[in-house]
Write a protein that holds these residues in place. Structure first.
Motif, PDB file in Angstrom:
ATOM      1  N   TYR A  56      15.233  35.047  36.512  1.00  0.00           N
ATOM      2  CA  TYR A  56      14.957  34.839  38.049  1.00  0.00           C
ATOM      3  C   TYR A  56      16.133  34.339  38.414  1.00  0.00           C
ATOM      4  O   TYR A  56      17.311  33.998  37.811  1.00  0.00           O
ATOM      5  N   SER A  57      16.659  34.267  39.817  1.00  0.00           N
ATOM      6  CA  SER A  57      17.891  33.790  40.313  1.00  0.00           C
ATOM      7  C   SER A  57      17.603  33.649  41.773  1.00  0.00           C
ATOM      8  O   SER A  57      16.738  34.084  42.531  1.00  0.00           O
ATOM      9  N   PHE A  58      18.684  33.057  42.113  1.00  0.00           N
ATOM     10  CA  PHE A  58      18.850  32.780  43.623  1.00  0.00           C
ATOM     11  C   PHE A  58      20.331  32.573  43.864  1.00  0.00           C
ATOM     12  O   PHE A  58      20.895  32.064  43.193  1.00  0.00           O
ATOM     13  N   SER A  59      20.819  33.281  45.055  1.00  0.00           N
ATOM     14  CA  SER A  59      22.081  32.931  45.496  1.00  0.00           C
ATOM     15  C   SER A  59      22.170  32.117  46.821  1.00  0.00           C
ATOM     16  O   SER A  59      21.844  32.340  47.830  1.00  0.00           O
ATOM     17  N   PRO A  60      22.746  31.122  46.417  1.00  0.00           N
ATOM     18  CA  PRO A  60      22.652  30.049  47.674  1.00  0.00           C
ATOM     19  C   PRO A  60      23.646  30.224  48.610  1.00  0.00           C
ATOM     20  O   PRO A  60      24.688  30.924  48.485  1.00  0.00           O
ATOM     21  N   PRO A  61      23.746  29.615  49.830  1.00  0.00           N
ATOM     22  CA  PRO A  61      24.622  29.721  51.042  1.00  0.00           C
ATOM     23  C   PRO A  61      26.150  29.275  50.438  1.00  0.00           C
ATOM     24  O   PRO A  61      26.008  28.247  49.639  1.00  0.00           O
ATOM     25  N   PHE A  62      27.208  30.095  50.743  1.00  0.00           N
ATOM     26  CA  PHE A  62      28.295  29.758  50.360  1.00  0.00           C
ATOM     27  C   PHE A  62      28.958  28.651  51.233  1.00  0.00           C
ATOM     28  O   PHE A  62      29.398  28.718  52.401  1.00  0.00           O
ATOM     29  N   LYS A  63      28.873  27.171  50.797  1.00  0.00           N
ATOM     30  CA  LYS A  63      29.154  26.262  51.729  1.00  0.00           C
ATOM     31  C   LYS A  63      29.918  25.222  50.735  1.00  0.00           C
ATOM     32  O   LYS A  63      29.563  25.243  49.400  1.00  0.00           O
ATOM     33  N   PRO A  64      30.586  24.312  51.098  1.00  0.00           N
ATOM     34  CA  PRO A  64      31.479  23.283  50.482  1.00  0.00           C
ATOM     35  C   PRO A  64      30.293  22.472  49.754  1.00  0.00           C
ATOM     36  O   PRO A  64      30.173  21.849  48.584  1.00  0.00           O
ATOM     37  N   VAL A  65      29.433  22.005  50.418  1.00  0.00           N
ATOM     38  CA  VAL A  65      28.283  21.269  50.331  1.00  0.00           C
ATOM     39  C   VAL A  65      27.026  21.799  50.782  1.00  0.00           C
ATOM     40  O   VAL A  65      26.759  22.096  51.973  1.00  0.00           O
ATOM     41  N   LEU A  66      25.687  21.774  50.118  1.00  0.00           N
ATOM     42  CA  LEU A  66      24.541  22.337  50.367  1.00  0.00           C
ATOM     43  C   LEU A  66      23.870  21.297  51.226  1.00  0.00           C
ATOM     44  O   LEU A  66      24.019  20.021  50.682  1.00  0.00           O
TER      45      LEU A  66
END
Length: 240
Positions: A122-132
């Motif tokens: 399973y996987s997830f690509s989170p948003p590319f941000k300095p801090v979520l």
């Protein structure tokens, strides 16, 4: 076996099994992360509170011998990754990769299914941000907790990944959480890991520097001298 190195408890062995119901946070330390942590209290707290902290850097191996006469071996993030995949394959467990891009995660999935067919991926690509932000984290918590993986590999680069795990670990229903950064790129094939020749010589950093000079120059030419100077000052001030 454990050894105290400055403010850190470094583990020289990885667990031989996955203990269901007991959460382990596993991080790595090398001279570059040590130097960053000396200037970043939150990052240092994330490392010092690790359940298992492994020496992912020949500089740490040399430093423990220089400071304390202790002989330990390097355990890379890649070693950590493969160790748990082998355990998980035997137990027919579930793994979750959090980080990187969708294309990289697909490459990881394809290789994993060939090499470890008993593992559910399973996987997830989170948003590319300095801090979520809070909404990002709540979504990630839900996705992971709906699956309840045995192992969570986090690859967001240091120190972001260690801080994220430190802040969010209590919300995650996972047995083992490992921050492994560049391993996502190595295992997917995006970046070729240096061969056994360089690893055995303790010079894995050199081909990597040639491959990625813009990303790695600072850890080689800034953090490494700073780390060495810190060791020398600590060693000789303690003996005076």
């Amino acid at each position: 076996m454990e050894i105290k190195f400055k403010d850190y408890i470094i583990h020289t062995q990885l667990p031989s099994s996955i203990e269901v119901g007991k959460k382990y946070i596993i991080n790595t330390i090398n001279p570059h992360s040590y130097c960053i942590a000396e200037e970043d209290d939150e990052f240092k707290s994330a490392l010092t509170s690790s359940d298992i902290l492994i020496p992912d850097g020949v500089g740490i191996v040399w430093a423990t011998r220089f400071m304390y006469g202790a002989k330990i071996r390097k355990i890379s993030g890649y070693d950590l990754h493969m160790h748990f995949l082998n355990l998980l394959d035997k137990e027919k467990g579930k793994v979750f990769y959090l980080g990187s891009t969708g294309s990289t995660l697909t490459k990881i999935q394809n290789r994993l299914q060939r090499e470890f067919p008993n593992i559910d991926f399973y996987s997830f690509s989170p948003p590319f941000k300095p801090v979520l932000d809070k909404e990002d984290n709540q979504l990630i918590h839900k996705i992971i907790n709906d699956i309840k993986p045995n192992i969570l590999f986090v690859g967001m680069t240091a120190p972001k990944q260690e801080k994220w795990v430190h802040q969010n670990k209590s919300f995650l229903d996972v047995d083992v959480i490992c921050s492994i950064g560049a391993v996502f790129d190595f295992y997917s094939g995006n970046i070729k890991r240096p061969g056994k020749f360089w690893i055995d010589l303790g010079l894995e950093w050199f081909p990597r520097l040639i491959q990625e000079p813009r990303r790695l120059w600072k850890r080689t030419f800034v953090s490494s001298p700073k780390f060495l100077m810190h060791l020398l000052i600590s060693k000789f001030s303690a003996s005076s």
